[in-house]
Write a protein that holds these residues in place. Structure first.
Motif, PDB file in Angstrom:
ATOM      1  N   ALA A   1       9.017  43.922  33.089  1.00  0.00           N
ATOM      2  CA  ALA A   1       8.864  44.910  31.781  1.00  0.00           C
ATOM      3  C   ALA A   1       9.957  45.663  31.428  1.00  0.00           C
ATOM      4  O   ALA A   1      10.453  45.993  30.325  1.00  0.00           O
ATOM      5  CB  ALA A   1       7.442  45.498  31.834  1.00  0.00           C
ATOM      6  N   MET A   2      10.542  46.249  32.453  1.00  0.00           N
ATOM      7  CA  MET A   2      11.767  47.167  32.443  1.00  0.00           C
ATOM      8  C   MET A   2      12.955  46.063  31.682  1.00  0.00           C
ATOM      9  O   MET A   2      13.597  46.712  30.890  1.00  0.00           O
ATOM     10  CB  MET A   2      12.308  47.833  33.719  1.00  0.00           C
ATOM     11  N   ALA A   3      13.201  45.156  32.290  1.00  0.00           N
ATOM     12  CA  ALA A   3      14.163  44.159  31.798  1.00  0.00           C
ATOM     13  C   ALA A   3      13.980  43.753  30.377  1.00  0.00           C
ATOM     14  O   ALA A   3      15.064  43.858  29.627  1.00  0.00           O
ATOM     15  CB  ALA A   3      14.339  43.091  32.813  1.00  0.00           C
ATOM     16  N   GLY A   4      12.908  43.501  29.942  1.00  0.00           N
ATOM     17  CA  GLY A   4      12.462  43.280  28.743  1.00  0.00           C
ATOM     18  C   GLY A   4      12.760  44.573  27.648  1.00  0.00           C
ATOM     19  O   GLY A   4      13.271  44.091  26.499  1.00  0.00           O
ATOM     20  N   ALA A   5      12.381  45.578  27.965  1.00  0.00           N
ATOM     21  CA  ALA A   5      12.506  46.755  27.395  1.00  0.00           C
ATOM     22  C   ALA A   5      13.837  47.361  27.149  1.00  0.00           C
ATOM     23  O   ALA A   5      14.025  47.893  26.160  1.00  0.00           O
ATOM     24  CB  ALA A   5      11.546  47.830  27.716  1.00  0.00           C
ATOM     25  N   ALA A   6      14.873  47.139  28.207  1.00  0.00           N
ATOM     26  CA  ALA A   6      15.952  47.801  28.420  1.00  0.00           C
ATOM     27  C   ALA A   6      17.031  46.795  28.744  1.00  0.00           C
ATOM     28  O   ALA A   6      17.447  47.143  29.800  1.00  0.00           O
ATOM     29  CB  ALA A   6      16.074  49.050  28.883  1.00  0.00           C
ATOM     30  N   THR A   7      17.446  45.855  28.232  1.00  0.00           N
ATOM     31  CA  THR A   7      18.278  44.754  28.615  1.00  0.00           C
ATOM     32  C   THR A   7      19.573  45.309  28.963  1.00  0.00           C
ATOM     33  O   THR A   7      20.329  44.946  29.895  1.00  0.00           O
ATOM     34  CB  THR A   7      18.421  43.700  27.526  1.00  0.00           C
ATOM     35  N   ASP A   8      20.082  46.423  28.456  1.00  0.00           N
ATOM     36  CA  ASP A   8      21.306  47.160  28.606  1.00  0.00           C
ATOM     37  C   ASP A   8      21.358  47.915  29.683  1.00  0.00           C
ATOM     38  O   ASP A   8      22.469  48.616  30.345  1.00  0.00           O
ATOM     39  CB  ASP A   8      21.796  47.991  27.506  1.00  0.00           C
ATOM     40  N   ARG A   9      20.382  48.344  30.371  1.00  0.00           N
ATOM     41  CA  ARG A   9      20.011  49.268  31.357  1.00  0.00           C
ATOM     42  C   ARG A   9      19.547  48.768  32.826  1.00  0.00           C
ATOM     43  O   ARG A   9      19.775  49.293  33.711  1.00  0.00           O
ATOM     44  CB  ARG A   9      19.040  50.190  30.989  1.00  0.00           C
ATOM     45  N   VAL A  10      19.167  47.374  32.645  1.00  0.00           N
ATOM     46  CA  VAL A  10      18.774  46.611  33.926  1.00  0.00           C
ATOM     47  C   VAL A  10      19.651  45.715  33.974  1.00  0.00           C
ATOM     48  O   VAL A  10      19.884  44.504  33.471  1.00  0.00           O
ATOM     49  CB  VAL A  10      17.265  46.113  33.653  1.00  0.00           C
TER      50      VAL A  10
END
Length: 286
Positions: free
Chosen positions: A118-127
């Motif tokens: 879910a983190m990768a989906g919400a913040a592709t530039d940060r993960v």
């Protein structure tokens, strides 16, 4: 990548590195240890940041390790109901922002894998990358998912009892009986580590997290992941069999699969050296 000089976790005084921070008006407990690029560790259902103790000394030789008690787990305050996995993910991303961490590799075990995705989906530039460890989000039938959720509820209800927790710390024989489903070899959970894990097992957010994990598992689409993904799996996992890892590997375009032999659902505890080596090889490859 070598980590032979890492001290054993029992040789480290963790007190100065364990912190609390208000994130969205909720207190979040986390460990901040080591230097280098950020490596975020997200535990499984009912667990706590201490599930990574066998690995943190090695990983922290090359990374700033942020090991989080997810909301309602360990000593972090629970989210208001319904505590969706996406809200857990947002909470961790907010914590990283407060810590000034612009990007990180995120490691998620079991339920923590759902949060990591879910983190990768919400913040592709940060993960910058994901490491999914015997993780939620694997393709499986509704019947198998329901069975797993039932098993987790039952297991946590038993392990929440004070006498059971004390027996898990004191009795190797009882650990072998009680932990057989989650560990291929329960003897790898030492009395010292059990003493860290059991007092905070199945925190106040456990019931909500079971339901939220079920909803997220049905909705998660691993094929949508855009970042590099390492999948680490225990060969003898009976909760999510290794064929689930292969299905996940097939579904994720940019993925690598490492199966650790003769371990169960928690390879970071049962085979910490092999686990840490796989993580460090992946992060060193960029």
């Amino acid at each position: 990548m070598s980590f032979v000089s890492a001290p054993h976790w029992t040789a480290v005084d963790w007190t100065p590195w364990v912190k609390n921070r208000l994130v969205g008006d909720r207190r979040l407990r986390y460990l901040d240890y080591g230097t280098g690029s950020a490596l975020v560790l997200l535990h499984g259902m009912a667990a706590s940041w201490q599930w990574w103790l066998e690995n943190i000394p090695a990983l922290a030789q090359h990374h700033r390790v942020i090991a989080v008690d997810l909301p309602g787990c360990g000593q972090s305050e629970p989210l208001p109901a319904p505590a969706e996995i996406s809200t857990h993910a947002g909470t961790v991303l907010d914590l990283l922002a407060q810590l000034g961490i612009d990007e990180a590799t995120v490691v998620g075990h079991s339920m923590g894998g759902l949060v990591a995705i879910a983190m990768a989906g919400a913040a592709t530039d940060r993960v910058r990358g994901l490491i999914l460890v015997d993780a939620g989000g694997v393709p499986m039938t509704p019947r198998r998912l329901a069975l797993i959720l039932w098993f987790l509820r039952l297991g946590a209800a038993v392990l929440q009892r004070g006498p059971v927790r004390r027996a898990l710390v004191r009795s190797p024989r009882f650990r072998r009986l009680a932990l057989r489903a989650g560990f291929r070899n329960p003897d790898t959970l030492s009395p010292e580590l059990a003493a860290e894990l059991m007092p905070v097992f199945a925190g106040p957010g456990f019931v909500d997290s079971v339901a939220a994990s079920g909803r997220a598992a049905r909705a998660t689409v691993p094929a949508s992941l855009e970042c590099p993904v390492l999948i680490i799996w225990g060969e003898r996992d009976v909760i999510a069999p290794v064929r689930c890892a292969q299905d996940l590997h097939d579904a994720v375009r940019d993925s690598e699969l490492v199966v650790i032999r003769d371990v169960g659902h928690s390879p970071m505890i049962e085979s910490p050296d092999a686990f840490s080596r796989a993580v460090l090889d992946f992060t060193a490859a960029g």
